[in-house]
Scaffold this motif. Structure first.
Motif, PDB file in Angstrom:
ATOM      1  N   ARG A  74      26.478 -67.358 -12.903  1.00 17.86           N
ATOM      2  CA  ARG A  74      27.009 -67.472 -11.549  1.00 17.86           C
ATOM      3  C   ARG A  74      27.921 -66.307 -11.190  1.00 17.86           C
ATOM      4  NH1 ARG A  74      24.590 -69.599  -7.938  1.00 17.86           N
ATOM      5  NH2 ARG A  74      26.438 -70.264  -6.796  1.00 17.86           N
ATOM      6  N   SER A  75      27.634 -65.149 -11.753  1.00 12.04           N
ATOM      7  CA  SER A  75      28.418 -63.952 -11.418  1.00 12.04           C
ATOM      8  C   SER A  75      27.954 -63.366 -10.090  1.00 12.04           C
ATOM      9  CB  SER A  75      28.283 -62.891 -12.519  1.00 12.04           C
ATOM     10  OG  SER A  75      29.026 -63.240 -13.656  1.00 12.04           O
ATOM     11  N   VAL A  76      28.856 -62.640  -9.462  1.00 13.29           N
ATOM     12  CA  VAL A  76      28.554 -61.866  -8.261  1.00 13.29           C
ATOM     13  C   VAL A  76      28.310 -60.425  -8.690  1.00 13.29           C
ATOM     14  CG1 VAL A  76      29.455 -60.992  -6.076  1.00 13.29           C
ATOM     15  CG2 VAL A  76      29.927 -63.353  -6.776  1.00 13.29           C
ATOM     16  N   LEU A  77      27.162 -59.865  -8.285  1.00 17.82           N
ATOM     17  CA  LEU A  77      26.866 -58.463  -8.573  1.00 17.82           C
ATOM     18  C   LEU A  77      27.412 -57.599  -7.444  1.00 17.82           C
ATOM     19  CD1 LEU A  77      25.459 -56.301 -10.312  1.00 17.82           C
ATOM     20  CD2 LEU A  77      23.381 -56.714  -8.987  1.00 17.82           C
ATOM     21  N   ALA A  97      21.550 -67.116 -12.966  1.00 13.33           N
ATOM     22  CA  ALA A  97      21.879 -67.737 -11.678  1.00 13.33           C
ATOM     23  C   ALA A  97      22.933 -66.950 -10.910  1.00 13.33           C
ATOM     24  CB  ALA A  97      22.358 -69.174 -11.908  1.00 13.33           C
ATOM     25  N   PRO A  98      22.637 -65.681 -10.580  1.00 12.79           N
ATOM     26  CA  PRO A  98      23.641 -64.892  -9.854  1.00 12.79           C
ATOM     27  C   PRO A  98      24.042 -65.579  -8.551  1.00 12.79           C
ATOM     28  CG  PRO A  98      21.459 -63.874  -9.713  1.00 12.79           C
ATOM     29  CD  PRO A  98      21.358 -64.968 -10.736  1.00 12.79           C
ATOM     30  N   GLY A 143      36.311 -66.659  -6.396  1.00 10.51           N
ATOM     31  CA  GLY A 143      36.206 -67.701  -7.403  1.00 10.51           C
ATOM     32  C   GLY A 143      35.077 -67.528  -8.401  1.00 10.51           C
ATOM     33  N   HIS A 144      34.193 -66.565  -8.159  1.00 10.75           N
ATOM     34  CA  HIS A 144      33.089 -66.318  -9.079  1.00 10.75           C
ATOM     35  C   HIS A 144      33.430 -65.169 -10.036  1.00 10.75           C
ATOM     36  CE1 HIS A 144      29.998 -68.888  -7.249  1.00 10.75           C
ATOM     37  NE2 HIS A 144      30.527 -68.560  -6.083  1.00 10.75           N
ATOM     38  N   PRO A 145      32.864 -65.176 -11.250  1.00 11.79           N
ATOM     39  CA  PRO A 145      32.971 -63.983 -12.098  1.00 11.79           C
ATOM     40  C   PRO A 145      32.323 -62.792 -11.382  1.00 11.79           C
ATOM     41  CG  PRO A 145      32.017 -65.830 -13.310  1.00 11.79           C
ATOM     42  CD  PRO A 145      32.056 -66.243 -11.873  1.00 11.79           C
ATOM     43  N   VAL A 146      32.801 -61.599 -11.689  1.00 10.18           N
ATOM     44  CA  VAL A 146      32.320 -60.405 -10.989  1.00 10.18           C
ATOM     45  C   VAL A 146      31.762 -59.403 -11.992  1.00 10.18           C
ATOM     46  CG1 VAL A 146      32.942 -58.523  -9.436  1.00 10.18           C
ATOM     47  CG2 VAL A 146      34.017 -60.751  -9.157  1.00 10.18           C
ATOM     48  N   PHE A 147      30.600 -58.865 -11.652  1.00 17.52           N
ATOM     49  CA  PHE A 147      29.936 -57.837 -12.465  1.00 17.52           C
ATOM     50  C   PHE A 147      29.722 -56.623 -11.571  1.00 17.52           C
ATOM     51  CE2 PHE A 147      25.591 -56.600 -14.459  1.00 17.52           C
ATOM     52  CZ  PHE A 147      26.196 -55.645 -15.269  1.00 17.52           C
ATOM     53  N   GLY A 148      30.442 -55.541 -11.851  1.00 16.50           N
ATOM     54  CA  GLY A 148      30.329 -54.321 -11.069  1.00 16.50           C
ATOM     55  C   GLY A 148      29.227 -53.415 -11.586  1.00 16.50           C
ATOM     56  N   PHE A 149      28.650 -52.633 -10.675  1.00 18.48           N
ATOM     57  CA  PHE A 149      27.512 -51.767 -11.011  1.00 18.48           C
ATOM     58  C   PHE A 149      27.640 -50.483 -10.213  1.00 18.48           C
ATOM     59  CE2 PHE A 149      22.620 -51.304 -10.526  1.00 18.48           C
ATOM     60  CZ  PHE A 149      22.516 -50.565 -11.700  1.00 18.48           C
TER      61      PHE A 149
END
Length: 316
Positions: A74-77, A97-98, A143-149
Motif C-alpha cells: 500500500r505504498s505511494v509511488l 497493492a500500490p 498516511g501511506h508509506p512512500v516510495f520515491g523514484f
C-alpha cells in the motif's frame, strides 16, 4: 529561422535574461521541456546511440522483484521528473497493492495525458512543480508509506551542490522511513558518451535548438536558429557531458526587449550531465542524509540503480 508567433511568458523571459546575462551564458535545462521538447526527448531515448534509457529499462526489469520486496504494501509511488509512465509501470506491476501514483514534473500537459492513461488502474495525483523547490505531497496520499523514484539519471543534470540540496528536500518531502530509488549513469569512455548526446540523425541537436525556438515564442526573443549549432563536449575535469549552443557569427539578439550580444564562437551552456562513480554517488547521497540500501548495475557497467533509505539497512 525565426518563430515569434507566441506571447510573452514573464517567468520564462526572466529566466532567459538571467542566464544570458551571465558570463559564460547559460540557460536552465528545464526550459527544454515544452510540448515539442518533450516529444524530441522521447525520440532521443529511442536512438541507437542513446544507451541510458534502454539500459535502465533492462536493469529495472531484471531487478524489480528484488526492489519491490523492500517496499511496504500500500505504498505511494512518487516519481520525480515524470513526463512518461514507462518506467513507473515496471515498478507498479510488482509493488504490493500500490495505493497511488504521484508523478511530478513541470510539463503540465504531459502530466495530464499521463493521468488520463493511468487513472483506470490506480489513483493518480499529478503534481505540476519544479522538483528542485520544496514540495508537499497531495493530501490524498497522507498516511501511506512512500516510495520515491528518480529514473533516467536526471540526478546527473544537477550540479553536485544542487544535487545534495535536492536529495535533502526529497528526504523532507517523502518523510521518515521512505525509500528512494535513483537511476545513475556511470562514468565511461567518452567515445560512448559523446554520441549519446550528439546523434547522427541530429535529434539531440534539434532538441537543443528547440530551446531557442521556445524563447522566440515565449520570451519575446528573435533568435535565428540557423546561426547557432549544437555542440556536445566531455569535460574530464568535472566528469560531465556539456551541451552548448554555439553562435556561428557575431550577432545581437533581442530577448524580452533587451539586447544580448554574441561573439562568433561564443556558446550558451544549456545542460550538464554528470557521470558518477558508484562510490562517488553513495558519498554524495550520504551528505544529504541517505544511506545505501541496495545497488544494482548492468553487466557492462554502464548504468546503476541505487536504493536509498534514511534507516539502517544492509546493502544488497
Amino acid at each position: 529561422m525565426l518563430d515569434m508567433s507566441g506571447t510573452l511568458d514573464a517567468a520564462v523571459a526572466a529566466e532567459a535574461l538571467a542566464g544570458l546575462g551571465r558570463s559564460p551564458k547559460t540557460l536552465p535545462a528545464k526550459l527544454f521541456y515544452d510540448a515539442k521538447g518533450c516529444a524530441l526527448f522521447d525520440a532521443i531515448t529511442r536512438l541507437p546511440e542513446y544507451y541510458p534509457t534502454r539500459t535502465e529499462l533492462a536493469l529495472l526489469h531484471a531487478t524489480v522483484p528484488a526492489i519491490a520486496r523492500r517496499v511496504p504494501p500500500r505504498s505511494v509511488l512518487v516519481e520525480y521528473g515524470a513526463s512518461s509512465e514507462d518506467k513507473a509501470e515496471i515498478l507498479l506491476e510488482w509493488l504490493q497493492a500500490p495505493a497511488a501514483y504521484v508523478p511530478i514534473d513541470v510539463a503540465a500537459a504531459a502530466l495530464a495525458a499521463l493521468r488520463r492513461r493511468m487513472q483506470a488502474r490506480l489513483p493518480v495525483h499529478p503534481l505540476v512543480a519544479d522538483f528542485l523547490r520544496p514540495l508537499v505531497l497531495p493530501r490524498e496520499v497522507a498516511g501511506h508509506p512512500v516510495f520515491g523514484f528518480f529514473p533516467g539519471s536526471t540526478i546527473g543534470n544537477l550540479e553536485p551542490d544542487v544535487a545534495i540540496c535536492f536529495l535533502q528536500q526529497v528526504r523532507d518531502t517523502l518523510g521518515a522511513g521512505a525509500l528512494f530509488l535513483v537511476g545513475v549513469d556511470l562514468r565511461k569512455d567518452p567515445a560512448v558518451l559523446i554520441p549519446a548526446y550528439d546523434d547522427a540523425a541530429g535529434v539531440t541537436a534539434a532538441f537543443n535548438l528547440n530551446l531557442l525556438a521556445r524563447l522566440n515564442r515565449e520570451a519575446g526573443a528573435a533568435f535565428d536558429l540557423s546561426s547557432f549549432v549544437h555542440d556536445a563536449r566531455w569535460n574530464e575535469q568535472e566528469g560531465r557531458i556539456e551541451m552548448h549552443l554555439v553562435s556561428l557569427r557575431a550577432q545581437t539578439v533581442r530577448v524580452a526587449g533587451h539586447s544580448v550580444r554574441f561573439e562568433a564562437g561564443e556558446s550558451i551552456h544549456t545542460e550538464n550531465s554528470y557521470k558518477h562513480t558508484v562510490g562517488g554517488f553513495i558519498a554524495l547521497a550520504a551528505r544529504a542524509g541517505w544511506r545505501s540500501a541496495g545497488l544494482w548495475r548492468d553487466a557492462a557497467g554502464l548504468f546503476s540503480l541505487h536504493l536509498l533509505t534514511t534507516e539502517d539497512r544492509d546493502e544488497a
